[in-house]
Design an enzyme around this catalytic site. Structure first.
Site, mmCIF file in Angstrom:
data_model
loop_
_atom_site.group_PDB
_atom_site.id
_atom_site.type_symbol
_atom_site.label_atom_id
_atom_site.label_comp_id
_atom_site.label_asym_id
_atom_site.label_seq_id
_atom_site.Cartn_x
_atom_site.Cartn_y
_atom_site.Cartn_z
ATOM 1 C CG HIS A 37 -1.878 3.885 2.708
ATOM 2 N ND1 HIS A 37 -2.887 3.060 3.170
ATOM 3 C CD2 HIS A 37 -2.293 5.163 2.938
ATOM 4 C CE1 HIS A 37 -3.872 3.819 3.639
ATOM 5 N NE2 HIS A 37 -3.546 5.088 3.517
ATOM 6 C CG HIS A 120 -0.513 7.816 10.556
ATOM 7 N ND1 HIS A 120 -0.922 9.108 10.247
ATOM 8 C CD2 HIS A 120 -1.576 7.014 10.313
ATOM 9 C CE1 HIS A 120 -2.196 9.067 9.848
ATOM 10 N NE2 HIS A 120 -2.604 7.807 9.878
#
Length: 179
Positions: A37, A120
């Site tokens: 995620h 990220h």
């Protein structure tokens, strides 16, 4: 008392591409693909009443869908690396959504996030891995780039108290349909 954060789910095809990066680094604990995620805002351990306030605040977000792409790999931790991640290509729409989450969480009384936002996707947590080994791993996988993908919703995740890496549970989904 749930541990909450908001984020973006990673499509199956992009997750499958990320899994090709697994292996070749002793001491790495690879994140399960279903737990990939992009975090928008870490909320933390909150009482149920605060969790309800978080949900109500997030329901007010009105933003349109946008496109993201993962470009490149990097590590967090410098000389003592602790994780490897895929970077997210800069996106004004992503940063605007994250900034709105930050404002909303502060409006309901949560403290500001202390770190600068760096979007990220975590792919591995590291223990006892040298900086040289990580540099070699990253060099061998230079040029990583995912296909672009459409972001049509954000979610409220819960996590169990642990050292990180999941499992994460989607508590609520919020569509991106109005700009």
């Amino acid at each position: 008392m749930p541990r909450l954060f908001t984020g973006l789910e990673i499509p199956e095809a992009v997750a499958a591409h990320l899994t090709t990066l697994r292996g070749g680094l002793s001491g790495a604990r690879w994140i399960d693909p279903e737990n990939y995620h992009v975090t928008l805002r870490f909320i933390g351990d909150v009482e149920n009443g605060t969790a309800a306030e978080v949900h109500e605040a997030l329901r007010r977000v009105r933003r349109g869908p946008f496109t993201l792409q993962l470009t490149g790999l990097d590590a967090f931790g410098g000389r003592k690396p602790h994780s490897i991640h895929a970077s997210v290509q800069p996106s004004p729409a992503l940063h605007a959504l994250q900034a709105e989450h930050e404002r909303l969480m502060q409006m309901i009384g949560l403290p500001p996030e202390g770190r600068r936002y760096s979007p990220h996707v975590m792919i591995a947590r590291l223990r006892g891995v040298s900086a040289g080994s990580v540099a070699g791993y990253l060099e061998g996988r230079g040029g990583f780039m995912s296909m672009p993908f459409e972001v049509t919703q954000f979610v409220l995740f819960s996590a169990r108290a642990s050292t990180g890496g999941g499992p994460y549970v989607v508590e609520e989904e919020y569509p991106l349909e109005g700009g």
